[in-house]
Design a protein around this motif. Structure first.
Motif, PDB file in Angstrom:
ATOM      1  N   LEU B 357      -9.156 -28.528 -57.813  1.00 20.33           N
ATOM      2  CA  LEU B 357      -9.938 -27.654 -56.932  1.00 20.33           C
ATOM      3  C   LEU B 357     -11.263 -28.314 -56.562  1.00 20.33           C
ATOM      4  O   LEU B 357     -11.639 -28.388 -55.383  1.00 20.33           O
ATOM      5  N   PHE B 358     -11.945 -28.845 -57.583  1.00 13.86           N
ATOM      6  CA  PHE B 358     -13.215 -29.535 -57.337  1.00 13.86           C
ATOM      7  C   PHE B 358     -13.009 -30.726 -56.412  1.00 13.86           C
ATOM      8  O   PHE B 358     -13.826 -31.018 -55.533  1.00 13.86           O
ATOM      9  N   PHE B 359     -11.870 -31.400 -56.640  1.00 13.59           N
ATOM     10  CA  PHE B 359     -11.581 -32.595 -55.844  1.00 13.59           C
ATOM     11  C   PHE B 359     -11.410 -32.246 -54.373  1.00 13.59           C
ATOM     12  O   PHE B 359     -11.992 -32.888 -53.489  1.00 13.59           O
ATOM     13  N   LEU B 360     -10.627 -31.180 -54.108  1.00 14.26           N
ATOM     14  CA  LEU B 360     -10.395 -30.764 -52.721  1.00 14.26           C
ATOM     15  C   LEU B 360     -11.698 -30.315 -52.069  1.00 14.26           C
ATOM     16  O   LEU B 360     -12.004 -30.679 -50.926  1.00 14.26           O
ATOM     17  N   ALA B 361     -12.487 -29.536 -52.830  1.00 16.21           N
ATOM     18  CA  ALA B 361     -13.766 -29.057 -52.283  1.00 16.21           C
ATOM     19  C   ALA B 361     -14.672 -30.244 -51.974  1.00 16.21           C
ATOM     20  O   ALA B 361     -15.310 -30.302 -50.910  1.00 16.21           O
ATOM     21  N   GLY B 362     -14.704 -31.214 -52.890  1.00 17.36           N
ATOM     22  CA  GLY B 362     -15.528 -32.400 -52.677  1.00 17.36           C
ATOM     23  C   GLY B 362     -15.085 -33.181 -51.457  1.00 17.36           C
ATOM     24  O   GLY B 362     -15.901 -33.602 -50.637  1.00 17.36           O
ATOM     25  N   THR B 363     -13.761 -33.334 -51.298  1.00 14.57           N
ATOM     26  CA  THR B 363     -13.222 -34.079 -50.151  1.00 14.57           C
ATOM     27  C   THR B 363     -13.597 -33.399 -48.841  1.00 14.57           C
ATOM     28  O   THR B 363     -14.024 -34.042 -47.876  1.00 14.57           O
ATOM     29  N   LEU B 364     -13.427 -32.055 -48.827  1.00 21.16           N
ATOM     30  CA  LEU B 364     -13.767 -31.287 -47.623  1.00 21.16           C
ATOM     31  C   LEU B 364     -15.247 -31.475 -47.284  1.00 21.16           C
ATOM     32  O   LEU B 364     -15.619 -31.708 -46.129  1.00 21.16           O
ATOM     33  N   LEU B 365     -16.087 -31.423 -48.335  1.00 20.11           N
ATOM     34  CA  LEU B 365     -17.530 -31.565 -48.118  1.00 20.11           C
ATOM     35  C   LEU B 365     -17.899 -32.971 -47.660  1.00 20.11           C
ATOM     36  O   LEU B 365     -18.784 -33.144 -46.813  1.00 20.11           O
ATOM     37  N   VAL B 366     -17.226 -33.980 -48.203  1.00 19.54           N
ATOM     38  CA  VAL B 366     -17.509 -35.357 -47.766  1.00 19.54           C
ATOM     39  C   VAL B 366     -17.180 -35.492 -46.289  1.00 19.54           C
ATOM     40  O   VAL B 366     -17.944 -36.057 -45.496  1.00 19.54           O
ATOM     41  N   GLY B 367     -16.009 -34.928 -45.889  1.00 21.26           N
ATOM     42  CA  GLY B 367     -15.634 -34.953 -44.481  1.00 21.26           C
ATOM     43  C   GLY B 367     -16.664 -34.236 -43.627  1.00 21.26           C
ATOM     44  O   GLY B 367     -17.089 -34.742 -42.574  1.00 21.26           O
ATOM     45  N   PHE B 368     -17.100 -33.079 -44.093  1.00 18.27           N
ATOM     46  CA  PHE B 368     -18.098 -32.284 -43.371  1.00 18.27           C
ATOM     47  C   PHE B 368     -19.402 -33.061 -43.221  1.00 18.27           C
ATOM     48  O   PHE B 368     -19.976 -33.151 -42.134  1.00 18.27           O
ATOM     49  N   GLY B 369     -19.864 -33.657 -44.339  1.00 17.96           N
ATOM     50  CA  GLY B 369     -21.108 -34.437 -44.297  1.00 17.96           C
ATOM     51  C   GLY B 369     -20.987 -35.636 -43.373  1.00 17.96           C
ATOM     52  O   GLY B 369     -21.895 -35.931 -42.589  1.00 17.96           O
ATOM     53  N   THR B 370     -19.827 -36.311 -43.430  1.00 19.07           N
ATOM     54  CA  THR B 370     -19.593 -37.449 -42.537  1.00 19.07           C
ATOM     55  C   THR B 370     -19.702 -37.009 -41.087  1.00 19.07           C
ATOM     56  O   THR B 370     -20.314 -37.681 -40.252  1.00 19.07           O
ATOM     57  N   GLY B 371     -19.082 -35.848 -40.776  1.00 23.55           N
ATOM     58  CA  GLY B 371     -19.113 -35.331 -39.410  1.00 23.55           C
ATOM     59  C   GLY B 371     -20.529 -35.073 -38.934  1.00 23.55           C
ATOM     60  O   GLY B 371     -20.931 -35.511 -37.848  1.00 23.55           O
ATOM     61  N   LEU B 372     -21.306 -34.376 -39.773  1.00 26.18           N
ATOM     62  CA  LEU B 372     -22.694 -34.071 -39.398  1.00 26.18           C
ATOM     63  C   LEU B 372     -23.489 -35.355 -39.203  1.00 26.18           C
ATOM     64  O   LEU B 372     -24.223 -35.516 -38.221  1.00 26.18           O
ATOM     65  N   PHE B 373     -23.330 -36.286 -40.145  1.00 26.82           N
ATOM     66  CA  PHE B 373     -24.119 -37.514 -40.109  1.00 26.82           C
ATOM     67  C   PHE B 373     -23.773 -38.353 -38.883  1.00 26.82           C
ATOM     68  O   PHE B 373     -24.655 -38.805 -38.144  1.00 26.82           O
ATOM     69  N   ALA B 374     -22.453 -38.522 -38.644  1.00 27.16           N
ATOM     70  CA  ALA B 374     -22.030 -39.365 -37.521  1.00 27.16           C
ATOM     71  C   ALA B 374     -22.496 -38.765 -36.201  1.00 27.16           C
ATOM     72  O   ALA B 374     -23.058 -39.449 -35.335  1.00 27.16           O
ATOM     73  N   HIS B 375     -22.275 -37.463 -36.045  1.00 27.08           N
ATOM     74  CA  HIS B 375     -22.662 -36.795 -34.805  1.00 27.08           C
ATOM     75  C   HIS B 375     -24.174 -36.882 -34.601  1.00 27.08           C
ATOM     76  O   HIS B 375     -24.652 -37.231 -33.523  1.00 27.08           O
ATOM     77  N   GLY B 376     -24.917 -36.571 -35.659  1.00 25.55           N
ATOM     78  CA  GLY B 376     -26.376 -36.548 -35.553  1.00 25.55           C
ATOM     79  C   GLY B 376     -26.947 -37.904 -35.170  1.00 25.55           C
ATOM     80  O   GLY B 376     -27.793 -38.005 -34.275  1.00 25.55           O
ATOM     81  N   THR B 377     -26.461 -38.957 -35.810  1.00 22.79           N
ATOM     82  CA  THR B 377     -27.043 -40.278 -35.534  1.00 22.79           C
ATOM     83  C   THR B 377     -26.679 -40.764 -34.126  1.00 22.79           C
ATOM     84  O   THR B 377     -27.510 -41.347 -33.442  1.00 22.79           O
ATOM     85  N   LEU B 378     -25.452 -40.484 -33.685  1.00 22.51           N
ATOM     86  CA  LEU B 378     -25.075 -40.940 -32.338  1.00 22.51           C
ATOM     87  C   LEU B 378     -25.852 -40.157 -31.273  1.00 22.51           C
ATOM     88  O   LEU B 378     -26.337 -40.731 -30.290  1.00 22.51           O
ATOM     89  N   THR B 379     -25.979 -38.835 -31.494  1.00 22.89           N
ATOM     90  CA  THR B 379     -26.736 -38.033 -30.532  1.00 22.89           C
ATOM     91  C   THR B 379     -28.193 -38.481 -30.491  1.00 22.89           C
ATOM     92  O   THR B 379     -28.791 -38.571 -29.412  1.00 22.89           O
ATOM     93  N   ALA B 380     -28.751 -38.783 -31.667  1.00 28.31           N
ATOM     94  CA  ALA B 380     -30.139 -39.254 -31.705  1.00 28.31           C
ATOM     95  C   ALA B 380     -30.279 -40.556 -30.925  1.00 28.31           C
ATOM     96  O   ALA B 380     -31.237 -40.747 -30.166  1.00 28.31           O
ATOM     97  N   THR B 381     -29.309 -41.449 -31.092  1.00 27.51           N
ATOM     98  CA  THR B 381     -29.338 -42.730 -30.374  1.00 27.51           C
ATOM     99  C   THR B 381     -29.327 -42.497 -28.869  1.00 27.51           C
ATOM    100  O   THR B 381     -30.107 -43.089 -28.120  1.00 27.51           O
TER     101      THR B 381
END
Lengths: 50, 462
Positions: B357-381
């Protein structure tokens, strides 16, 4: 059609038409080199001549 | 009579002419969604190329073609060599002078052509590399060189298409729509990667040389067809630009003025660190699930889906938040980094406590964080780039992002192979190994966070 530079019937000017043509020539060159390379590689793998 | 026919035919022809040419009408203020969706299809072919190079061919070369892993590693990392040249490509497209008044189309067309050419020769090059039939009698360098040419062609083509394609999308989109455009681009990349991973996996399930040729050359044709469809009638012709004197072609000077403006250099550093921190998870999550948590192959495949869903939620949320006026994309990227820290912590805890359960939650969160980070940095650029330097800015972003992503996949892969080969068994030893790697990722995210302190401390730019 009043512009003397325009080449009938595309409506491009001479320089525009020349640029399109140069792209065409470059494309032919690139595709030619690629297909030559592909043919050589196929020929050394499975020789079909002689 | 004949004259009349002739006149009729010629008028019809000249009316037909413009419709048959790939020119857009005069630039419109709004970019319809249909057209934008069509433009974003170049990201699908980029995703396809990524999956084919890093995923599918990696496996085929090692398992079916029995090429030494060291050579496979070199081949796969070859396209990375060209990543820094993205900045130069973007700059060249910024200053490109064309009688047709185009800046981006010639580069995307040429990039598509290289990518097509690379894929067209790749299957034969790989067969020669593996010493298939008569190729076994050839010296080794023939196969290595031809495979290298194929991989380099695909790499340079993919870098060109993505850099200049993103620049074109930025040119076309009105500023208030840029965040949505970035979201769409990422979603299309993700879709391209998911669909082609499933498709290539299914097509190459029972391998034969003929099938390999069909699949890779099919990808080549698809690349060219999809990119032309994406490009058709998108970039408006700027006749005034065509008549202008050539701008100064001095990359060094342009780069200096770009890098010294605003917070460009530290932002690029944050992009590199964050991408590396998140990127290593990509290749490590599946073997971690299998080795430490004892998940089956089917369950680890579902992991990839979980990761992608997290990413999609991230992109969607980021698009929503950043569409509002005065939203700061860099702050959003920082929150992506902040999400990443507990996400990796959850993954570590999952291994220590054997909790799926922790593993799945962590994976989902990593994906979520990656999405926010990638989108934010490209938009900022995109938002911080001046209208005349969009290509250069996106090139710099792409150079850092692609290099960091490639390096993290390489480092992650090496670490994974190390974990598998080490005689640690499946007990605490291997858990300790993975925990070390995930801690390293947390450390990278924390360093990136430290580097962004400046933005968090300073008030929002008005």
């Amino acid at each position: 059609m009043s512009d003397p530079e325009k080449v009938f019937p595309t409506g491009l000017t001479l320089s525009e038409a020349e640029e399109l043509h140069s792209q065409l020539v470059d494309g032919t060159r690139i595709f030619g080199v690629i297909s030559a390379l592909a043919h050589v590689l196929v020929a050394v793998t499975t020789p079909w001549l002689g | 009579m004949l004259d009349q026919y002739r006149k009729f035919a010629l008028t019809r022809l000249s009316n037909l002419g413009p419709n048959l040419l790939p020119f857009a009408d005069a630039a419109t203020a709004d970019l319809p969604l249909g057209r934008l969706l069509r433009l974003s299809m170049f990201q699908v072919t980029h995703g396809m190329a990524l999956v084919l190079l890093v995923g599918t061919l990696n496996r085929v070369m090692i398992v079916e073609l029995e090429v030494p892993a060291s050579i496979v590693g070199i081949m796969i990392s070859l396209p990375l060599v060209f990543a820094p040249f993205r900045a130069l490509i973007g700059f060249k497209s910024d200053i490109h002078i064309s009688a047709l008044g185009w800046r981006r189309v010639p580069f995307i067309w040429r990039g598509s052509m290289y990518q097509f050419g690379g894929f067209a020769v790749m299957p034969f090059a790989l067969l020669v590399l593996s010493g298939y039939m008569d190729a076994a009698t050839l010296p080794a360098w023939v196969g290595i060189c031809s495979a290298a040419i194929a991989f380099l062609l695909v790499g340079i083509g993919a870098h060109m298409v993505q850099t200049v394609g993103l620049a074109l999308a930025t040119d076309l989109a009105p500023p208030e729509n840029q965040a949505n455009v970035v979201g769409l681009m990422y979603v299309m990349l993700l879709i391209g990667m998911m669909v082609s991973a499933l498709l290539f996996g299914a097509l190459l399930a029972d391998y034969s040389p003929g099938k390999l040729i069909r699949v890779i050359q099919g990808a080549a044709v698809l690349t060219l067809v999809i990119n032309v469809i994406a490009l058709w009638k998108q970039e408006p012709r700027d006749r005034s630009r065509a008549r202008q004197a050539a701008p100064e072609d001095d990359f060094r000077q342009a780069w200096r003025s770009f890098i010294s403006g605003g917070a460009v250099a530290p932002r690029l550093m944050v992009i590199g660190l964050g991408t590396m921190g998140f990127g290593m998870a990509d290749v490590l999550l599946e073997p971690y699930g299998g080795q430490v948590l004892g998940l089956s192959v089917a369950a680890t495949t579902r992991l990839t889906a979980t990761f992608a869903v997290g990413g999609l939620i991230g992109f969607a949320l980021a698009s929503r938040v950043l569409s509002r006026a005065h939203a700061d994309p860099m702050r959003l990227a920082v929150s992506g980094l902040i999400v990443g820290v507990p996400a990796f912590a959850a993954i570590i805890i999952a291994g220590l406590a054997h909790s799926t359960l922790f593993f799945l939650a962590g994976t989902l969160l990593v994906g979520f964080g990656t999405g926010l980070f990638a989108h934010g940095t490209l938009t900022a650029t995109i938002q911080s780039a001046s209208r005349e330097q969009i290509g250069l800015a996106l090139g710099a972003w792409g150079a850092v992002q692609a290099t960091a992503a490639g390096l993290s996949v390489a480092v992650g892969g090496i670490l994974r192979d190390l974990m598998i080969s080490l005689p640690l068994g499946t007990g605490d030893g291997i858990t300790a190994g993975y925990v070390t790697v995930f801690s390293l990722e947390i450390a990278m995210l924390l360093i990136a966070l430290l580097a962004t302190r400046r933005w968090l401390a300073s008030p929002l730019p008005s």
